[in-house]
Design a protein around this motif. Structure first.
Motif, PDB file in Angstrom:
ATOM      1  N   ARG A   1       0.853  -1.176   0.000  1.00  0.00           N
ATOM      2  CA  ARG A   1       0.000   0.000   0.000  1.00  0.00           C
ATOM      3  C   ARG A   1       0.894   1.232   0.000  1.00  0.00           C
ATOM      4  NH1 ARG A   1      -0.436   2.966   4.540  1.00  0.00           N
ATOM      5  NH2 ARG A   1      -2.591   3.565   4.725  1.00  0.00           N
ATOM      6  N   ALA A   2       0.385   2.325  -0.534  1.00  0.00           N
ATOM      7  CA  ALA A   2       1.120   3.582  -0.496  1.00  0.00           C
ATOM      8  C   ALA A   2       0.109   4.721  -0.473  1.00  0.00           C
ATOM      9  CB  ALA A   2       2.025   3.704  -1.717  1.00  0.00           C
ATOM     10  N   ARG A   3       0.428   5.738   0.305  1.00  0.00           N
ATOM     11  CA  ARG A   3      -0.448   6.917   0.332  1.00  0.00           C
ATOM     12  C   ARG A   3       0.081   7.925  -0.685  1.00  0.00           C
ATOM     13  NH1 ARG A   3      -3.985   9.471   3.922  1.00  0.00           N
ATOM     14  NH2 ARG A   3      -3.683   7.872   5.503  1.00  0.00           N
TER      15      ARG A   3
ATOM     16  N   SER B   1       3.054  14.247  -5.294  1.00  0.00           N
ATOM     17  CA  SER B   1       3.346  13.142  -6.214  1.00  0.00           C
ATOM     18  C   SER B   1       2.921  13.481  -7.643  1.00  0.00           C
ATOM     19  CB  SER B   1       2.612  11.880  -5.753  1.00  0.00           C
ATOM     20  OG  SER B   1       2.675  10.892  -6.758  1.00  0.00           O
TER      21      SER B   1
ATOM     22  N   SER C   1       8.777  -1.100  -4.982  1.00  0.00           N
ATOM     23  CA  SER C   1       9.600  -0.127  -4.275  1.00  0.00           C
ATOM     24  C   SER C   1       9.606   1.218  -5.032  1.00  0.00           C
ATOM     25  CB  SER C   1      11.008  -0.717  -4.110  1.00  0.00           C
ATOM     26  OG  SER C   1      11.967   0.280  -4.044  1.00  0.00           O
TER      27      SER C   1
ATOM     28  N   ARG D   1       6.167   2.948  -4.633  1.00  0.00           N
ATOM     29  CA  ARG D   1       6.043   3.658  -3.352  1.00  0.00           C
ATOM     30  C   ARG D   1       6.684   5.035  -3.437  1.00  0.00           C
ATOM     31  NH1 ARG D   1       6.955  -0.760   0.413  1.00  0.00           N
ATOM     32  NH2 ARG D   1       4.977  -1.151   1.463  1.00  0.00           N
ATOM     33  N   ASP D   2       7.896   5.076  -4.013  1.00  0.00           N
ATOM     34  CA  ASP D   2       8.606   6.352  -4.106  1.00  0.00           C
ATOM     35  C   ASP D   2       7.856   7.343  -4.996  1.00  0.00           C
ATOM     36  OD1 ASP D   2      10.563   5.457  -2.434  1.00  0.00           O
ATOM     37  OD2 ASP D   2      11.997   4.938  -3.996  1.00  0.00           O
TER      38      ASP D   2
ATOM     39  N   ALA E   1       4.535   7.379  -5.520  1.00  0.00           N
ATOM     40  CA  ALA E   1       3.325   7.797  -4.798  1.00  0.00           C
ATOM     41  C   ALA E   1       3.667   8.799  -3.701  1.00  0.00           C
ATOM     42  CB  ALA E   1       2.622   6.584  -4.197  1.00  0.00           C
ATOM     43  N   GLU E   2       4.782   8.568  -3.045  1.00  0.00           N
ATOM     44  CA  GLU E   2       5.147   9.439  -1.925  1.00  0.00           C
ATOM     45  C   GLU E   2       5.874  10.700  -2.384  1.00  0.00           C
ATOM     46  OE1 GLU E   2       7.227   6.734   0.621  1.00  0.00           O
ATOM     47  OE2 GLU E   2       5.380   5.673   1.191  1.00  0.00           O
TER      48      GLU E   2
END
Lengths: 218, 218
Positions: A133-135, A140, A195, A198-199, A201-202
């Protein structure tokens, strides 16, 4: 014939009765419970507490839908024939609720730190696909973009399998779905892809290599 | 901590204790129970009694695996630390068993002819993808071919998601898996593709259009 009402019902923020077709509620329950299983196993195998939390969020949603479905079924049944056919639907919904409870059981194990024996997790770490999951951070490059335009599958080997937006869930989002800041994205892909995902998305990676419309990135 | 033993246990043909890694048993239980859910919903929505039968077959398999896992866990735990970590595995397996039971509940509804209200089935009939089973006839062009060579995905838009061979199940078979006469194939695809797929498996269609090596067909 109908499911027992859950003790945790008072937890619901509001169970407003909005008329919705039986088939839509059942389809949503089915999709959400399938997603729960996927996430629950991933949470257990990678000891991922954030995923476990999402599973428990999903359970609340499925419980609410189960309650809504019972109400809808009662209102829809106008004669004995209807009632008989709808009883089948209620039973399928009951089984779906049971599936969702089982997934929540798994999530609870993860949250309680009971843990899974290393001999089990090892093999899964080598498995090709991870779920994470990623917020979405407001900075972004994903914000405001349609999923199809991001082309994550081709670029980094990652698929967005669900979006949580506040208390709403979008399972198997279409390519036309726009990503908003603060969305919680659930994605499946290779460990490396996840990985990178995630980067992105963040907001730590500002370019999705190869995506044509990344001119909007700073 | 461990699952209760099932009353229907005597039904097992033989539960021979063969040492097998815990992770393998758990992975197999996970895959089989996920397949069960897929098949159970399809059985309910298309009122497909054959699929329902396969779900009940799968449940027996999952029950046997659950029993085997309990035995393996008991033997594997050599100290308190082991026991604690393996308790987590036992709980995940318990939840998996619960999922499999719920899928079997749905299958039982279908078998008992309780039926699903037409307002529910209608929408699913229009759904893009169907799941169906087919038995491979000895005269089928599929016999002795590897799945990858048949190229069903590209040719007719159908994927073989599982094979039942007697009492054994192969979930998500690889492209190298050879199809044998009397295999029960579980496939997912468009309604038209699935209909063609059935005819090919049953030997009614002798050519899979476009498949290069169909010279073996009569």
């Amino acid at each position: 014939m109908f499911r027992e009402l859950k003790i945790e019902m008072p937890e619901f923020e509001k169970v407003e009765y909005k008329p919705k077709p039986v088939r839509e509620i059942l389809l949503e329950m089915k999709n959400l419970s399938e997603l729960m299983i996927d996430l629950a196993y991933s949470a257990a195998l990678f000891n991922d507490k954030e995923l476990a939390e999402e599973v428990l969020e999903l359970e609340k949603k499925v419980d609410t839908l189960a309650y809504l479905l019972d109400m809808t079924i009662m209102i829809a049944a106008r004669n004995a024939e209807d009632a008989e056919a709808l009883a089948g639907v209620a039973k399928v919904a009951g089984a779906t609720d049971k599936i969702s409870d089982a997934a929540a059981d798994i999530a609870t194990i993860v949250k309680q730190n009971i843990g899974i024996h290393p001999i089990v997790t090892k093999i899964f770490e080598q498995a090709e696909e991870h779920i994470a999951r990623a917020r979405v951070d407001e900075k972004s490059v994903m914000v405001g973009k349609k999923i199809g335009k991001l082309n994550l599958t081709a670029k980094i080997g990652v698929d967005i399998i669900a979006i949580r937006r506040g208390r709403d869930w979008i399972v198997k989002p279409s390519d036309d779905e726009k990503i908003l800041a603060d969305d919680i994205l659930i994605a499946r892909g290779t460990p490396l892809g996840i990985s990178k995902f995630r980067d992105i998305a963040e907001g730590k990676i500002k370019r999705i290599v190869g995506v044509k419309d990344d001119a909007t990135a700073k």
